[in-house]
Design an enzyme around this catalytic site. Sequence first.
Site, PDB file in Angstrom:
ATOM      1  N   HIS A 144      45.148 106.456 -18.754  1.00 57.88           N
ATOM      2  CA  HIS A 144      44.450 106.340 -20.042  1.00 57.88           C
ATOM      3  C   HIS A 144      43.311 107.350 -20.136  1.00 57.88           C
ATOM      4  CE1 HIS A 144      46.558 102.478 -20.288  1.00 57.88           C
ATOM      5  NE2 HIS A 144      46.313 102.524 -21.576  1.00 57.88           N
TER       6      HIS A 144
ATOM      7  N   LYS B 100      38.036 104.321 -21.489  1.00 53.98           N
ATOM      8  CA  LYS B 100      38.554 102.950 -21.398  1.00 53.98           C
ATOM      9  C   LYS B 100      37.676 102.116 -20.463  1.00 53.98           C
ATOM     10  CE  LYS B 100      42.812 100.338 -20.754  1.00 53.98           C
ATOM     11  NZ  LYS B 100      42.500  99.486 -21.912  1.00 53.98           N
TER      12      LYS B 100
HETATM   13  N1  LIG Z   1      46.793  96.203 -27.918  1.00 48.56           N
HETATM   14  C1  LIG Z   1      46.937  97.521 -28.081  1.00 48.56           C
HETATM   15  O1  LIG Z   1      48.000  98.020 -28.444  1.00 48.56           O
HETATM   16  C2  LIG Z   1      45.748  98.396 -27.841  1.00 48.56           C
HETATM   17  C3  LIG Z   1      44.600  97.847 -27.383  1.00 48.56           C
HETATM   18  N2  LIG Z   1      43.507  98.610 -27.175  1.00 48.56           N
HETATM   19  C4  LIG Z   1      42.299  97.880 -26.806  1.00 48.56           C
HETATM   20  O2  LIG Z   1      41.501  97.763 -27.969  1.00 48.56           O
HETATM   21  C5  LIG Z   1      40.135  97.762 -27.614  1.00 48.56           C
HETATM   22  C6  LIG Z   1      39.411  98.860 -28.381  1.00 48.56           C
HETATM   23  O3  LIG Z   1      39.909 100.106 -27.959  1.00 48.56           O
HETATM   24  P1  LIG Z   1      39.369 101.475 -28.586  1.00 48.56           P
HETATM   25  O4  LIG Z   1      39.452 101.424 -30.055  1.00 48.56           O
HETATM   26  O5  LIG Z   1      40.059 102.544 -27.846  1.00 48.56           O
HETATM   27  O6  LIG Z   1      37.828 101.414 -28.132  1.00 48.56           O
HETATM   28  P2  LIG Z   1      36.565 102.091 -28.820  1.00 48.56           P
HETATM   29  O7  LIG Z   1      35.499 102.113 -27.776  1.00 48.56           O
HETATM   30  O8  LIG Z   1      36.947 103.340 -29.493  1.00 48.56           O
HETATM   31  O9  LIG Z   1      36.147 101.022 -29.936  1.00 48.56           O
HETATM   32  C7  LIG Z   1      35.611  99.780 -29.652  1.00 48.56           C
HETATM   33  C8  LIG Z   1      34.786  99.318 -30.849  1.00 48.56           C
HETATM   34  O10 LIG Z   1      34.269  98.022 -30.544  1.00 48.56           O
HETATM   35  C9  LIG Z   1      32.868  98.012 -30.770  1.00 48.56           C
HETATM   36  N3  LIG Z   1      32.166  97.149 -29.825  1.00 48.56           N
HETATM   37  C10 LIG Z   1      32.159  97.245 -28.481  1.00 48.56           C
HETATM   38  N4  LIG Z   1      31.361  96.311 -27.961  1.00 48.56           N
HETATM   39  C11 LIG Z   1      30.849  95.627 -28.995  1.00 48.56           C
HETATM   40  C12 LIG Z   1      29.939  94.550 -29.114  1.00 48.56           C
HETATM   41  N5  LIG Z   1      29.384  93.992 -28.039  1.00 48.56           N
HETATM   42  N6  LIG Z   1      29.657  94.071 -30.356  1.00 48.56           N
HETATM   43  C13 LIG Z   1      30.209  94.645 -31.457  1.00 48.56           C
HETATM   44  N7  LIG Z   1      31.080  95.688 -31.402  1.00 48.56           N
HETATM   45  C14 LIG Z   1      31.369  96.165 -30.201  1.00 48.56           C
HETATM   46  C15 LIG Z   1      32.410  99.449 -30.556  1.00 48.56           C
HETATM   47  O11 LIG Z   1      31.188  99.676 -31.211  1.00 48.56           O
HETATM   48  P3  LIG Z   1      30.053 100.653 -30.563  1.00 48.56           P
HETATM   49  O12 LIG Z   1      30.459 102.032 -30.964  1.00 48.56           O
HETATM   50  O13 LIG Z   1      28.790 100.188 -31.190  1.00 48.56           O
HETATM   51  O14 LIG Z   1      30.097 100.445 -29.089  1.00 48.56           O
HETATM   52  C16 LIG Z   1      33.584 100.223 -31.136  1.00 48.56           C
HETATM   53  O15 LIG Z   1      33.447 100.386 -32.522  1.00 48.56           O
HETATM   54  C17 LIG Z   1      40.099  97.918 -26.087  1.00 48.56           C
HETATM   55  O16 LIG Z   1      40.003  96.649 -25.499  1.00 48.56           O
HETATM   56  C18 LIG Z   1      41.449  98.545 -25.760  1.00 48.56           C
HETATM   57  O17 LIG Z   1      41.881  98.257 -24.467  1.00 48.56           O
HETATM   58  C19 LIG Z   1      43.515  99.951 -27.398  1.00 48.56           C
HETATM   59  C20 LIG Z   1      44.656 100.571 -27.823  1.00 48.56           C
HETATM   60  C21 LIG Z   1      45.880  99.848 -28.065  1.00 48.56           C
HETATM   61  O1  LIG Z   2      42.409 101.236 -24.191  1.00 50.22           O
HETATM   62  C1  LIG Z   2      43.474 101.757 -24.607  1.00 50.22           C
HETATM   63  O2  LIG Z   2      43.512 102.886 -25.071  1.00 50.22           O
HETATM   64  C2  LIG Z   2      44.704 100.957 -24.541  1.00 50.22           C
HETATM   65  N1  LIG Z   2      44.623  99.722 -24.171  1.00 50.22           N
HETATM   66  C3  LIG Z   2      45.692  98.806 -24.055  1.00 50.22           C
HETATM   67  C4  LIG Z   2      45.849  98.365 -22.617  1.00 50.22           C
HETATM   68  O3  LIG Z   2      44.830  98.108 -21.952  1.00 50.22           O
HETATM   69  O4  LIG Z   2      46.980  98.246 -22.153  1.00 50.22           O
HETATM   70  C5  LIG Z   2      46.960  99.286 -24.701  1.00 50.22           C
HETATM   71  C6  LIG Z   2      47.208 100.744 -24.566  1.00 50.22           C
HETATM   72  O5  LIG Z   2      47.580 100.995 -23.246  1.00 50.22           O
HETATM   73  C7  LIG Z   2      45.982 101.555 -24.977  1.00 50.22           C
END
Ligand SMILES: NC(=O)C1=CN([C@@H]2O[C@H](COP(=O)(O)OP(=O)(O)OC[C@H]3O[C@@H](n4cnc5c(N)ncnc54)[C@H](OP(=O)(O)O)[C@@H]3O)[C@@H](O)[C@H]2O)C=CC1
Ligand SMILES: O=C(O)C1=N[C@H](C(=O)O)C[C@H](O)C1
Length: 266
Positions: free
Chosen positions: A155, A159
Site C-alpha cells: 500500500h 496507510k
Molecule cells: N474498504 C475499502 O475498499 C477501502 C478502505 N480504505 C480504508 O478507508 C479508510 C480511509 O482511507 P483513506 O481515504 O485512504 O485515508 P485518508 O487519510 O486519505 O482519509 C481519512 C479521512 O478521515 C479523517 N479522519 C481521520 N481521523 C479522524 C478523526 N479522528 N476525526 C475525524 N476525521 C478523521 C481524515 O481527516 P484529517 O485530514 O483531518 O486527518 C481524512 O479526511 C482507511 O481505514 C483505509 O484503510 C481505503 C481504501 C479502500
Molecule cells: O488504506 C487503503 O488504501 C486500503 N485499505 C483497505 C485495506 O486495509 O485492505 C482496502 C484497500 O486495500 C485499500
Amino acid sequence: MSNVKIIVAGPRGKMGSEALRLIENTPEFELVGCIDRKHDGEKVSDLEGLPKLDAEIFSDVEKAFQQLDADVLIDLTSPEVGYKHTRLALENGIRPVVGTTGFTQEQLEELQDLSEQKELGTVIAPNFAVGAVLMMQFSKWAAKYFPDVEIIEKHHDQKLDAPSGTAVKTAQLIEEVRDSKVQGHPEEKETIPGARGANEDGMRIHSVRLPGLVAHQEVIFGGTGETLTIKHDSHHRQSFMSGVKLAVDQVQRIHTLVYGLENLLE
Ligand SMILES: NC(=O)C1=CN([C@@H]2O[C@H](COP(=O)(O)OP(=O)(O)OC[C@H]3O[C@@H](n4cnc5c(N)ncnc54)[C@H](OP(=O)(O)O)[C@@H]3O)[C@@H](O)[C@H]2O)C=CC1
Ligand SMILES: O=C(O)C1=N[C@H](C(=O)O)C[C@H](O)C1
C-alpha cells in the site's frame, strides 16, 4: 422511489472524496451532510477540490446524526473514530456502510450485536473492489489444496493500519478451510526481528508501504515443485466505488451486520 440520503465521514480523504464523486454522479443518491473534524459549519462546495455539493459539514457527530435526516452513513476515516461513528449511527437509526479498516474482532462482534438489536443493516467491507473480493475467494479455494501460503500486501505509505484489512480478511477466509499449520522450518530464526512478517495461524503476512503504490495484494501458495500466485491491484480508488454503491443499495435491505462484500455479490 425516494433518494437515498447519505452522510459521508472523512470527506476530504482519498476515499471520502471519491465517495462524494460517486454520490454526485448517482442520481438516486443525495448527500445530506458530512462529518469532518475541520470546517464545521462550512459547505462541501466551499472546500477546494471537492464536488460542488450543497451539504453542511459537522464536526460534532452526535449533532449531525440528530439534526440530519439520513438513511446511510458512509465511513471512510480511521479505525478508532470509524468504530465510534458506526456505533453512533446505529444508535441514531442510520445504517452504516464502513470501508474503514482496522476494527478489532471484539468491535466487530459488538457492532453485530447492536445492528441486530436495532434491526438495522450494517455493511463493513475491508475491500470494496470486486477484483479484490474475487482474489480473496480464489485464495480460499486454493488454500484447500495448498495449505502453505504467504500474503504480501502493498500500500501507499500514508496507510495507518498494518496488516491491511484485506490481508486480515484473506487470512480469515483461508483459516476457514485450512487446518492450523506452522509454516517454514521448525528451527528457523529471525536474525532481524520481523523478517518473517506477521504470524496469523502459522501463515505469514508481509506489509509493504511505499509512495507510488495504491492497494495491491499477492497470495502465494507453495506446493510440491510448483507455486500459485493470486494477485490483485487497485490502480485507482475508483476501483472501490461500484462496491460502495452496491453496499449502500443493499444495506437498506438487510437487518444485521454483513462483513465482506462477497456476502452481497450475486
Ligand atoms: N474498504 C475499502 O475498499 C477501502 C478502505 N480504505 C480504508 O478507508 C479508510 C480511509 O482511507 P483513506 O481515504 O485512504 O485515508 P485518508 O487519510 O486519505 O482519509 C481519512 C479521512 O478521515 C479523517 N479522519 C481521520 N481521523 C479522524 C478523526 N479522528 N476525526 C475525524 N476525521 C478523521 C481524515 O481527516 P484529517 O485530514 O483531518 O486527518 C481524512 O479526511 C482507511 O481505514 C483505509 O484503510 C481505503 C481504501 C479502500
Ligand atoms: O488504506 C487503503 O488504501 C486500503 N485499505 C483497505 C485495506 O486495509 O485492505 C482496502 C484497500 O486495500 C485499500
